[in-house]
Enzyme design. Sequence first.
Site, PDB file in Angstrom:
ATOM      1  N   CYS A 199       0.842  -1.194   0.000  1.00 37.07           N
ATOM      2  CA  CYS A 199       0.000   0.000   0.000  1.00 37.07           C
ATOM      3  C   CYS A 199       0.878   1.245   0.000  1.00 37.07           C
ATOM      4  CB  CYS A 199      -0.950   0.094   1.181  1.00 37.07           C
ATOM      5  SG  CYS A 199      -2.061  -1.288   1.335  1.00 37.07           S
ATOM      6  N   ARG A 230       4.015  -0.451  -4.743  1.00 38.40           N
ATOM      7  CA  ARG A 230       3.727  -0.947  -3.395  1.00 38.40           C
ATOM      8  C   ARG A 230       2.400  -1.703  -3.327  1.00 38.40           C
ATOM      9  NH1 ARG A 230       6.864   1.673   0.446  1.00 38.40           N
ATOM     10  NH2 ARG A 230       5.415   1.111   2.068  1.00 38.40           N
ATOM     11  N   TRP A 265      -2.661  -2.811  -1.681  1.00 43.36           N
ATOM     12  CA  TRP A 265      -2.352  -4.241  -1.816  1.00 43.36           C
ATOM     13  C   TRP A 265      -3.188  -4.922  -0.744  1.00 43.36           C
ATOM     14  CZ3 TRP A 265      -0.113  -8.239   1.102  1.00 43.36           C
ATOM     15  CH2 TRP A 265       0.304  -9.363   0.365  1.00 43.36           C
ATOM     16  N   ASN A 287      -1.796   2.266   5.680  1.00 48.88           N
ATOM     17  CA  ASN A 287      -0.910   1.191   5.225  1.00 48.88           C
ATOM     18  C   ASN A 287      -0.516   0.419   6.463  1.00 48.88           C
ATOM     19  OD1 ASN A 287       1.169  -0.338   4.151  1.00 48.88           O
ATOM     20  ND2 ASN A 287       2.612   1.359   4.067  1.00 48.88           N
ATOM     21  N   GLY A 288      -0.730  -0.893   6.479  1.00 43.08           N
ATOM     22  CA  GLY A 288      -0.396  -1.685   7.665  1.00 43.08           C
ATOM     23  C   GLY A 288      -1.563  -2.593   8.021  1.00 43.08           C
ATOM     24  N   GLU A 329      17.392 -17.978  -7.328  1.00 36.84           N
ATOM     25  CA  GLU A 329      17.028 -16.619  -7.734  1.00 36.84           C
ATOM     26  C   GLU A 329      16.525 -16.585  -9.189  1.00 36.84           C
ATOM     27  OE1 GLU A 329      16.329 -14.072  -6.243  1.00 36.84           O
ATOM     28  OE2 GLU A 329      16.495 -12.433  -7.670  1.00 36.84           O
ATOM     29  N   LYS A 352      12.820 -15.292 -10.255  1.00 38.22           N
ATOM     30  CA  LYS A 352      12.589 -14.212 -11.217  1.00 38.22           C
ATOM     31  C   LYS A 352      11.562 -14.636 -12.260  1.00 38.22           C
ATOM     32  CE  LYS A 352      13.612 -11.383  -9.659  1.00 38.22           C
ATOM     33  NZ  LYS A 352      14.256 -11.327  -8.358  1.00 38.22           N
ATOM     34  N   GLU A 408       8.044 -14.897 -10.860  1.00 37.34           N
ATOM     35  CA  GLU A 408       7.444 -13.593 -10.556  1.00 37.34           C
ATOM     36  C   GLU A 408       6.991 -12.855 -11.806  1.00 37.34           C
ATOM     37  OE1 GLU A 408       9.258 -11.198  -6.953  1.00 37.34           O
ATOM     38  OE2 GLU A 408      10.803 -11.786  -8.342  1.00 37.34           O
ATOM     39  N   HIS A 464      17.370 -37.075  -7.132  1.00 37.50           N
ATOM     40  CA  HIS A 464      16.738 -37.721  -5.979  1.00 37.50           C
ATOM     41  C   HIS A 464      15.225 -37.548  -5.992  1.00 37.50           C
ATOM     42  CE1 HIS A 464      20.563 -38.803  -4.184  1.00 37.50           C
ATOM     43  NE2 HIS A 464      21.005 -37.601  -4.522  1.00 37.50           N
ATOM     44  N   LYS A 514       5.908  -4.486  -3.963  1.00 35.30           N
ATOM     45  CA  LYS A 514       7.361  -4.337  -3.846  1.00 35.30           C
ATOM     46  C   LYS A 514       7.854  -4.552  -2.427  1.00 35.30           C
ATOM     47  CE  LYS A 514      11.473  -3.142  -5.292  1.00 35.30           C
ATOM     48  NZ  LYS A 514      12.212  -4.204  -5.987  1.00 35.30           N
TER      49      LYS A 514
HETATM   50  O1  M6R Z   1      12.841  -5.254   0.424  1.00 39.74           O
HETATM   51  P1  M6R Z   1      13.321  -6.634   0.723  1.00 39.74           P
HETATM   52  O2  M6R Z   1      14.630  -6.942   0.121  1.00 39.74           O
HETATM   53  O3  M6R Z   1      13.325  -6.920   2.203  1.00 39.74           O
HETATM   54  O4  M6R Z   1      12.238  -7.584   0.084  1.00 39.74           O
HETATM   55  C1  M6R Z   1      12.285  -8.966   0.266  1.00 39.74           C
HETATM   56  C2  M6R Z   1      11.388  -9.689  -0.716  1.00 39.74           C
HETATM   57  O5  M6R Z   1      10.051  -9.352  -0.499  1.00 39.74           O
HETATM   58  C3  M6R Z   1      11.760  -9.373  -2.174  1.00 39.74           C
HETATM   59  O6  M6R Z   1      13.089  -9.695  -2.441  1.00 39.74           O
HETATM   60  C4  M6R Z   1      10.853 -10.158  -3.125  1.00 39.74           C
HETATM   61  O7  M6R Z   1      11.119 -11.516  -3.051  1.00 39.74           O
HETATM   62  C5  M6R Z   1      11.031  -9.612  -4.547  1.00 39.74           C
HETATM   63  N1  M6R Z   1       9.763  -9.555  -5.210  1.00 39.74           N
HETATM   64  C6  M6R Z   1      11.957 -10.440  -5.363  1.00 39.74           C
HETATM   65  O8  M6R Z   1      12.028 -10.053  -6.681  1.00 39.74           O
END
Ligand code: M6R
Length: 615
Positions: free
Chosen positions: A2, A28, A81, A107-108, A488, A492, A495, A511, A610
């Site tokens: 948010c 956000r 969000w 937000n929260g 990673e 990616k 996502e 395995h 984000k």
């Molecule tokens: O801001 P942060 O690095 O603490 O965020 C952690 C994760 O939420 C963040 O890396 C998330 O996995 C991303 N969407 C990855 O691309």
Amino acid sequence: MCGIVGFSSHEKSACEPLVNGLRRLEYRGYDSAGVALESADGIKVVKQRGKVAELDKLLKEELATEDERAKYTVGIAHTRWATHGLPTTVNAHPHIADDGNLALVHNGIIENYATLRAGLEKRGCKFVSQTDTEVLAHLVATFDKGDFLSAVSHALKQVEGTYGIATISRRHPGEMVVARKGSPLVIGIGEHETVVASDVSAIVAYTRQVIYLKDGDIALVTPDGVSIYSLDNAPVSREVQEVDWDLGAIEKGGFDHFMLKEIFEQPDALRNTIRGRLDKSGATAILAGLNLTPRDLASFRRVAIIGCGTSLHAGMVGKYLFEKLADMPTSPEQAAEFRYCNPIIGPDNWIVALSQSGETADTLAAVRESIRKGALVSGLCNVVGSTIAREAGRGVYLHAGPEISVASTKAFTAQVTALLMSALKLGRTRRLSYSEGARLVDEIERIPELVGEVLKQNERIAEVAAKYAKADDMFFIGRGILYPTALEGALKIKEVAYVHAEGYQAAELKHGPIALLSEETPVVALLADIPGKEKTVGNVQECRARNAPVIGICSEGDSAAAEHVNDAIFVPKTSEEVAPIVSVVALQLFAYHVARLRGCEIDQPRNLAKSVTVE
Ligand code: M6R
């Protein structure tokens, strides 16, 4: 999670600054968006399900002329969000109370909202949404006996949970009250206008002079400035700071997507991460922000690196670096699991908290738990002044510049680089020789240039991506220091391209998961020419024997490895320590191109936000 914006001026319409601010904060959350605007006639709320562009359209329909917009010089806005309640128009913020005379954005999470709501309903308050936030709007209205600031303080004292809020009331023209606990809030001080936002990116278009509120702060905002208090009404003084980057840093600059821009920014971002932090003559790193003496460093018995998502993956690379270079037992820990597993930590433990945003709730909670248990905590954050950076009290800023794309890219390579420098520094106080230190200093210096070399492969990577873009399942394999890179790469592509992908230790595939391989499941193998590569080549052969096509991320000139894969992407040959950085850049580009070819919304993937500021 948010985004909040507030704008207050004597003369200028709030409409444009609010909508522009929301656009900057859309990363956000982007389920729904809304604004509340104040004029002498009352408060006008416009909100709807969907993105800020749709809200903008609606607002332009409802306030069609300049004159109509001009009368609203104070307002608040929100991009959501969803946590409580579906992403519908009725659940969109702002929420109203007091017969539409009060509007509030939040937000929260209000954890005790059900109890509060039941109490308010008994007193006759009518609720229209399923959100926790609406409770807060009614609470403030209930406590309003003529002093807006004290009404909000009273309301917030009833609340258990986290909040960043902004609220306006027709009963208090020209006043906006904002407060924070656990969700960030920044106030920009302009000339006869004041802007409030969840982060500075929504503010820099108007002013660079900002105040970061701290948890427990509540502020009365007017066009002429801000007065800050504690919830007990004691005045609080907060420093005005100057933001050191400009609008260009948060615009796409000719790229189609922020993700691509941020991938291409990596050489510069990494130069900034490294700048001034290498000591050639001492063959070590200078990380003054860590504020650790050689004696402190020598006293540690164990390191835990905590983070979530991409930051966790960087922490997993950190384990290899700390163990290899400093002989230091190190465990990467998913922050939420760490916090709740009763971690056995104390003064001889160094806890390194990794977070791009510095606001991730799980990581923040783990930081607090570690501090409570007496461990020494450092933050490795990108966002300057963020909560984790401040609460850790010591650390290393990544200086990678604003990261807008929800999928993290440059933060990962900057985190690994910062961890490499931390491991070098720790290693040099322990067992790492001068010559090894000097070798690493040279390697680190070369990282930006090496990443630049990978970027030159963009077209080749796009070509390979086109060949596999239709696959619905993929595997990513790596071993040793390249295993986190496999995770990673898989994250990616999940996502941004919505491809089901799994990252595995190369040796683990046989395995069980190998049962899933077929000609329709491409395997991306991390084959940089470092120790262990030969064994990964063996695993590649096992995959190919099951007809799975293999894409190899190979070192330049390593035709021996490349001949075992269907499609090779070459990255520069580096030391083991730098191999995750160059390899991951190729995987970032691969995920980007697959997503582009699949027509995905790359910068704002579905269901994500984000920064995840709820646990
Ligand atoms: O801001 P942060 O690095 O603490 O965020 C952690 C994760 O939420 C963040 O890396 C998330 O996995 C991303 N969407 C990855 O691309």
